[in-house]
Design a protein around this motif. Structure first.
Motif, short mmCIF file in Angstrom:
data_model
loop_
_atom_site.label_atom_id
_atom_site.label_comp_id
_atom_site.label_asym_id
_atom_site.label_seq_id
_atom_site.Cartn_x
_atom_site.Cartn_y
_atom_site.Cartn_z
N TYR A 65 0.84 -1.21 0.00
CA TYR A 65 0.00 0.00 0.00
C TYR A 65 0.87 1.25 0.00
N PHE A 66 1.93 1.23 0.81
CA PHE A 66 2.82 2.39 0.86
C PHE A 66 3.50 2.61 -0.49
N LEU A 67 3.96 1.52 -1.09
CA LEU A 67 4.69 1.64 -2.36
C LEU A 67 3.79 2.05 -3.52
N PHE A 68 2.62 1.43 -3.61
CA PHE A 68 1.77 1.63 -4.78
C PHE A 68 0.68 2.67 -4.59
N SER A 69 0.34 2.99 -3.36
CA SER A 69 -0.73 3.95 -3.12
C SER A 69 -0.19 5.31 -2.71
N MET A 70 0.57 5.32 -1.65
CA MET A 70 1.06 6.60 -1.14
C MET A 70 2.06 7.23 -2.10
N LEU A 71 2.99 6.43 -2.64
CA LEU A 71 3.99 6.98 -3.53
C LEU A 71 3.42 7.36 -4.90
N ARG A 72 2.36 6.64 -5.34
CA ARG A 72 1.76 6.91 -6.64
C ARG A 72 0.53 7.80 -6.53
N GLY A 73 0.12 8.12 -5.31
CA GLY A 73 -0.98 9.05 -5.13
C GLY A 73 -2.37 8.47 -5.34
N ASN A 74 -2.56 7.18 -5.11
CA ASN A 74 -3.87 6.58 -5.25
C ASN A 74 -4.73 6.99 -4.06
N THR A 75 -5.90 7.59 -4.34
CA THR A 75 -6.74 8.14 -3.26
C THR A 75 -7.87 7.19 -2.84
N ASP A 76 -7.97 6.03 -3.44
CA ASP A 76 -9.02 5.06 -3.09
C ASP A 76 -8.74 4.49 -1.70
N GLN A 77 -9.64 4.77 -0.76
CA GLN A 77 -9.44 4.33 0.62
C GLN A 77 -9.49 2.81 0.76
N MET A 78 -10.16 2.15 -0.18
CA MET A 78 -10.28 0.69 -0.13
C MET A 78 -9.12 0.00 -0.83
N TYR A 79 -8.23 0.75 -1.40
CA TYR A 79 -7.15 0.16 -2.19
C TYR A 79 -6.30 -0.79 -1.35
N ALA A 80 -6.03 -0.42 -0.10
CA ALA A 80 -5.22 -1.29 0.78
C ALA A 80 -5.93 -2.61 1.04
N VAL A 81 -7.26 -2.56 1.17
CA VAL A 81 -8.03 -3.79 1.39
C VAL A 81 -7.98 -4.67 0.15
N TRP A 82 -8.11 -4.07 -1.04
CA TRP A 82 -8.05 -4.85 -2.28
C TRP A 82 -6.68 -5.49 -2.45
N ILE A 83 -5.63 -4.76 -2.05
CA ILE A 83 -4.28 -5.33 -2.12
C ILE A 83 -4.16 -6.52 -1.18
N LEU A 84 -4.66 -6.35 0.06
CA LEU A 84 -4.60 -7.42 1.05
C LEU A 84 -5.30 -8.67 0.53
N LEU A 85 -6.49 -8.51 -0.04
CA LEU A 85 -7.22 -9.66 -0.57
C LEU A 85 -6.47 -10.30 -1.74
N GLY A 86 -5.89 -9.45 -2.58
CA GLY A 86 -5.12 -9.97 -3.71
C GLY A 86 -3.92 -10.76 -3.26
N VAL A 87 -3.23 -10.27 -2.25
CA VAL A 87 -2.05 -10.96 -1.71
C VAL A 87 -2.44 -12.32 -1.12
N LEU A 88 -3.56 -12.36 -0.41
CA LEU A 88 -4.01 -13.61 0.22
C LEU A 88 -4.38 -14.66 -0.82
N ILE A 89 -5.18 -14.26 -1.82
CA ILE A 89 -5.64 -15.23 -2.82
C ILE A 89 -4.48 -15.68 -3.71
N TRP A 90 -3.64 -14.73 -4.12
CA TRP A 90 -2.49 -15.13 -4.94
C TRP A 90 -1.54 -16.02 -4.14
N GLY A 91 -1.38 -15.70 -2.86
CA GLY A 91 -0.51 -16.52 -2.01
C GLY A 91 -1.01 -17.95 -1.92
N CYS A 92 -2.33 -18.14 -1.85
CA CYS A 92 -2.90 -19.48 -1.81
C CYS A 92 -2.56 -20.23 -3.09
N PHE A 93 -2.72 -19.56 -4.23
CA PHE A 93 -2.41 -20.19 -5.52
C PHE A 93 -0.93 -20.50 -5.65
#
Length: 276
Positions: A65-93
């Motif tokens: 979130y810090f690398l891709f949101s704060m540094l790139r200026g993404n203002t979506d408050q849910m972006y960190a949650v979407w990243i977390l879910l993506g990391v979990l599901i990809w990690g399972c695969f």
């Protein structure tokens, strides 16, 4: 000297998938015990134990979130949650895929000492990763409460996504598990594949972001795009945002990869373990 006899049974037809399912059902008690042992061994001599299954994805999500949101200026408050879910599901695969590919070579001592259906080894990897991912996803509950996200029937898509990710890794990994016994380059190749796929799949980004760039439809040919999107739809409390045809495509890819994987595994496992 008594004559040699064949221990166990094998199926070398395209219907090997049903043979494997029967073997797994017959040995379900052993499968359950080995899965529990696999999970316990993963966190052995760890003070926090299974808590790491929750702590690790949170730390990773914060970093991304810090690398891709704060540094790139993404203002979506849910972006960190979407990243977390993506990391979990990809990690399972990814963990399932890698675990299945090395499942025979990593259990050479057990395979040489005692016989039971060898498909149990890769299945243990899949089931342990699915269980750990489900536990890791429990961290989403307080996030949903804080973010005022609705608890709806669509949460079922979270479990569907986890199972799809595990089965995709299982089916695809079965194809290469026998080959890894004689050629350990497979292990290194798939370590690269899972790392590259992390960035090529909608883990750090979403399908909506890809659609805005004009290449969203191309992304959907990646079978992992569906479970990665379904888990986000489930948490947001909405119906699947992907067309039903693409969901069917991902399920078909999953099934075909498992059928081919079961066929290749059953056909080559006996010869492959001679290299262990």
């Amino acid at each position: 000297v008594p004559p040699l006899r064949t221990v166990g049974s094998q199926s070398k037809s395209l219907f090997s998938i049903f043979h494997q399912i029967r073997q797994l059902n017959t040995n379900r008690d052993l499968l359950g015990q080995l899965t529990k042992r696999e999970i316990a061994a993963r966190y052995r001599q760890s003070a926090l134990g299974l808590s790491w299954s929750i702590i690790e994805p949170i730390l990773l999500a914060m970093t991304y979130y810090f690398l891709f949101s704060m540094l790139r200026g993404n203002t979506d408050q849910m972006y960190a949650v979407w990243i977390l879910l993506g990391v979990l599901i990809w990690g399972c695969f990814a963990k399932t895929l890698m675990g299945v590919v090395v499942s025979l070579s990593a259990n050479s001592t057990t395979i040489q000492a005692v016989y039971f259906p060898r498909v149990i080894h890769p299945c243990v990897k899949m089931l342990s990763n699915i269980r750990i991912t489900i536990l890791s996803c429990s961290v989403i509950v307080p996030i949903m409460v804080i973010g005022d996200l609705p608890f709806t029937i669509h949460l079922i898509w979270v479990f569907v996504a986890i199972i799809m990710a595990g089965l995709l890794g299982f089916g695809f990994g079965l194809i290469f598990a026998p080959l890894n016994c004689s050629n350990r380059d497979m292990e290194h190749l798939f370590r690269f594949v899972t790392r590259a796929g992390f960035f090529l799949s909608p883990v750090m980004w979403t399908i909506d972001m890809a659609l805005e760039k004009g290449w969203g439809q191309l992304t959907l040919f990646n079978p992992m795009a569906v479970p990665l999107t379904l888990v986000r739809d489930g948490v947001s409390g909405t119906s699947p945002s992907i067309e039903l045809s693409w969901i069917g495509y991902s399920f078909a890819f999953l099934l075909v990869s498992w059928i081919i994987g079961a066929y290749v595994f059953e056909r080559n496992q006996a010869e492959a373990v001679k290299y262990l």
